[in-house]
Design a protein around this motif. Structure first.
Motif, PDB file in Angstrom:
ATOM      1  N   PHE A  46       0.887  -1.428  -0.048  1.00 16.89           N
ATOM      2  CA  PHE A  46      -0.014   0.118  -0.071  1.00 16.89           C
ATOM      3  C   PHE A  46       1.090   1.089  -0.010  1.00 16.89           C
ATOM      4  N   HIS A  47       2.078   1.249   0.655  1.00 16.34           N
ATOM      5  CA  HIS A  47       2.959   2.490   0.511  1.00 16.34           C
ATOM      6  C   HIS A  47       4.298   2.118  -0.201  1.00 16.34           C
ATOM      7  N   ALA A  48       4.178   1.371  -1.310  1.00 19.38           N
ATOM      8  CA  ALA A  48       5.521   1.263  -1.986  1.00 19.38           C
ATOM      9  C   ALA A  48       6.120   2.420  -2.763  1.00 19.38           C
ATOM     10  N   SER A  49       5.670   3.435  -2.787  1.00 18.50           N
ATOM     11  CA  SER A  49       6.175   4.566  -3.403  1.00 18.50           C
ATOM     12  C   SER A  49       7.110   5.038  -2.144  1.00 18.50           C
ATOM     13  N   ALA A  50       6.478   5.068  -1.065  1.00 17.87           N
ATOM     14  CA  ALA A  50       7.437   5.377   0.101  1.00 17.87           C
ATOM     15  C   ALA A  50       8.685   4.997   0.468  1.00 17.87           C
ATOM     16  N   TYR A  51       8.834   3.811  -0.155  1.00 21.54           N
ATOM     17  CA  TYR A  51       9.877   2.749   0.241  1.00 21.54           C
ATOM     18  C   TYR A  51      10.943   2.736  -1.065  1.00 21.54           C
ATOM     19  N   ALA A  52      10.463   3.270  -2.300  1.00 23.46           N
ATOM     20  CA  ALA A  52      11.106   3.178  -3.383  1.00 23.46           C
ATOM     21  C   ALA A  52      12.484   3.850  -3.396  1.00 23.46           C
ATOM     22  N   ALA A  53      12.706   4.964  -2.582  1.00 21.17           N
ATOM     23  CA  ALA A  53      13.961   5.362  -2.707  1.00 21.17           C
ATOM     24  C   ALA A  53      14.978   4.708  -1.889  1.00 21.17           C
ATOM     25  N   SER A  54      14.504   3.832  -0.998  1.00 22.13           N
ATOM     26  CA  SER A  54      15.266   3.276   0.021  1.00 22.13           C
ATOM     27  C   SER A  54      14.702   1.889   0.118  1.00 22.13           C
ATOM     28  N   THR A  85      15.449   9.773   9.011  1.00 19.49           N
ATOM     29  CA  THR A  85      15.502   9.655   7.695  1.00 19.49           C
ATOM     30  C   THR A  85      15.754   8.271   7.033  1.00 19.49           C
ATOM     31  N   TRP A  86      15.596   7.009   7.716  1.00 20.43           N
ATOM     32  CA  TRP A  86      15.505   5.612   7.404  1.00 20.43           C
ATOM     33  C   TRP A  86      13.960   5.453   7.261  1.00 20.43           C
ATOM     34  N   CYS A  87      13.287   6.133   7.643  1.00 17.66           N
ATOM     35  CA  CYS A  87      11.720   5.752   7.682  1.00 17.66           C
ATOM     36  C   CYS A  87      11.107   6.106   6.526  1.00 17.66           C
ATOM     37  N   GLY A  88      10.528   5.213   5.939  1.00 18.59           N
ATOM     38  CA  GLY A  88       9.846   5.466   4.464  1.00 18.59           C
ATOM     39  C   GLY A  88       8.530   6.121   4.561  1.00 18.59           C
ATOM     40  N   PRO A  89       7.575   5.976   5.341  1.00 15.59           N
ATOM     41  CA  PRO A  89       6.649   6.798   5.706  1.00 15.59           C
ATOM     42  C   PRO A  89       6.883   8.139   6.060  1.00 15.59           C
ATOM     43  N   CYS A  90       7.906   8.185   7.049  1.00 15.82           N
ATOM     44  CA  CYS A  90       8.408   9.546   7.494  1.00 15.82           C
ATOM     45  C   CYS A  90       8.666  10.347   6.119  1.00 15.82           C
ATOM     46  N   ARG A  91       9.455   9.948   5.392  1.00 17.67           N
ATOM     47  CA  ARG A  91       9.988  10.588   4.268  1.00 17.67           C
ATOM     48  C   ARG A  91       8.763  10.982   3.384  1.00 17.67           C
ATOM     49  N   ALA A  92       7.613  10.184   3.090  1.00 14.61           N
ATOM     50  CA  ALA A  92       6.496  10.447   2.424  1.00 14.61           C
ATOM     51  C   ALA A  92       5.906  11.563   2.911  1.00 14.61           C
ATOM     52  N   GLU A  93       5.391  11.800   4.091  1.00  9.03           N
ATOM     53  CA  GLU A  93       4.478  12.588   4.978  1.00  9.03           C
ATOM     54  C   GLU A  93       5.348  13.728   4.766  1.00  9.03           C
ATOM     55  N   MET A  94       6.842  14.150   4.993  1.00  4.24           N
ATOM     56  CA  MET A  94       7.499  15.136   5.297  1.00  4.24           C
ATOM     57  C   MET A  94       7.214  16.578   4.283  1.00  4.24           C
ATOM     58  N   ALA A 115      21.992  17.020   5.759  1.00  9.87           N
ATOM     59  CA  ALA A 115      21.982  16.339   4.765  1.00  9.87           C
ATOM     60  C   ALA A 115      20.931  15.952   4.014  1.00  9.87           C
ATOM     61  N   PHE A 116      19.961  15.197   4.742  1.00  5.95           N
ATOM     62  CA  PHE A 116      18.722  14.776   4.271  1.00  5.95           C
ATOM     63  C   PHE A 116      17.972  15.986   3.847  1.00  5.95           C
ATOM     64  N   LEU A 117      17.794  16.895   4.846  1.00  2.00           N
ATOM     65  CA  LEU A 117      16.767  17.936   4.205  1.00  2.00           C
ATOM     66  C   LEU A 117      17.293  18.883   3.214  1.00  2.00           C
ATOM     67  N   ALA A 118      18.788  18.934   3.038  1.00  2.00           N
ATOM     68  CA  ALA A 118      19.306  19.640   1.791  1.00  2.00           C
ATOM     69  C   ALA A 118      18.858  18.947   0.535  1.00  2.00           C
ATOM     70  N   ARG A 119      19.016  17.634   0.717  1.00  4.69           N
ATOM     71  CA  ARG A 119      18.855  16.733  -0.584  1.00  4.69           C
ATOM     72  C   ARG A 119      17.485  16.701  -0.954  1.00  4.69           C
ATOM     73  N   GLU A 120      16.492  16.701  -0.018  1.00  2.00           N
ATOM     74  CA  GLU A 120      15.017  16.516  -0.206  1.00  2.00           C
ATOM     75  C   GLU A 120      14.592  18.368  -0.480  1.00  2.00           C
ATOM     76  N   ARG A 121      15.355  19.133  -0.386  1.00  2.00           N
ATOM     77  CA  ARG A 121      15.045  20.567  -0.545  1.00  2.00           C
ATOM     78  C   ARG A 121      13.872  21.049   0.354  1.00  2.00           C
TER      79      ARG A 121
END
Length: 226
Positions: A63-71, A168-177, A206-212
């Motif tokens: 159900f959340h495949a896109s959130a894990y695609a980057a990692s 930064t290792w949490c897929g759903p966290c990255r998706a909702e940011m 580094a994560f915040l800069a990479r994700e702008r």
């Protein structure tokens, strides 16, 4: 996630509740079965629990495949708490139904064991979701910008607060940011606090800069105390 505080340990209630429900189902099924089938009944419930957990995790990932695609490797990191309960319950129940269909003597013990486990799990889950007063814990934190010590209450400064625990290792966290970042821009009267769990400042930056992501109120919880 609601947790049970035992000294320096914070044990999440959801897996503890699942453990209690599974243990009750195994115990009841074993005792209701005939002496020759007790071990088999207990094993059936144990295997159903494992099947249910696997199905719940795989369904969440689907159900959340896109959130894990980057990692992709983060899919095996269970710390993100990603489980689809309905899928797990269905898979575990079907496993027990299959075992009961194969062995007539196990139908009643497995059925009553499943019923008891589901009732305990449902009641416990409902109880943990009852409305309760939420007070900001007085945990020492550090500001990402400058490293100054602070707390949630000090950063919120009297405003209503939304506290986002993330890593930064949490897929759903990255998706909702990005959604939370946009909300922070739209609602300055609400304190949206980003409390990173257990990572170094340079990793977060580094994560915040990479994700702008231009965020305010990014805090470091180095010991994951929250």
């Amino acid at each position: 996630m609601l947790s049970l505080q035992l000294g320096p340990l914070a044990l999440p209630v959801a897996p503890l509740l699942l453990f209690v429900a599974a243990w009750l189902a195994m115990t009841l099924a074993s005792r209701l079965a005939s002496p020759a089938r007790r071990h088999e009944a207990g094993n059936a419930v144990f295997h159903a629990t494992l099947v249910g957990l696997l199905a719940a995790r795989l369904s969440h990932l689907a159900f959340h495949a896109s959130a894990y695609a980057a990692s992709p490797w983060s899919m095996i990191d269970l710390r993100d708490g990603g489980w689809h309960s309905a899928s797990g319950l269905l898979a575990g129940s079907l496993w027990l139904a299959w075992r009961g269909w194969k062995t007539l003597e196990l139908r009643r013990p497995l059925g009553l064991g499943l019923l008891a486990g589901v009732l305990v799990w449902t009641a416990g889950t409902f109880a943990t979701q009852l409305p309760r007063e939420a007070l900001l814990p007085d945990v020492p934190l550090a500001e990402l910008a400058g490293g100054q010590p602070t707390t949630l209450a000090r950063t919120a400064a009297g405003r209503p607060a939304v506290v986002n625990l993330w890593a930064t290792w949490c897929g759903p966290c990255r998706a909702e940011m990005p959604v939370l970042a946009a909300a922070q821009q739209r609602t300055p009267d609400v304190a949206i606090l980003f409390a990173n769990q257990g990572e170094r400042a340079d990793v977060v930056q580094a994560f915040l800069a990479r994700e702008r992501l231009a965020l305010r109120d990014v805090l470091l919880d180095e010991r994951s105390a929250l």
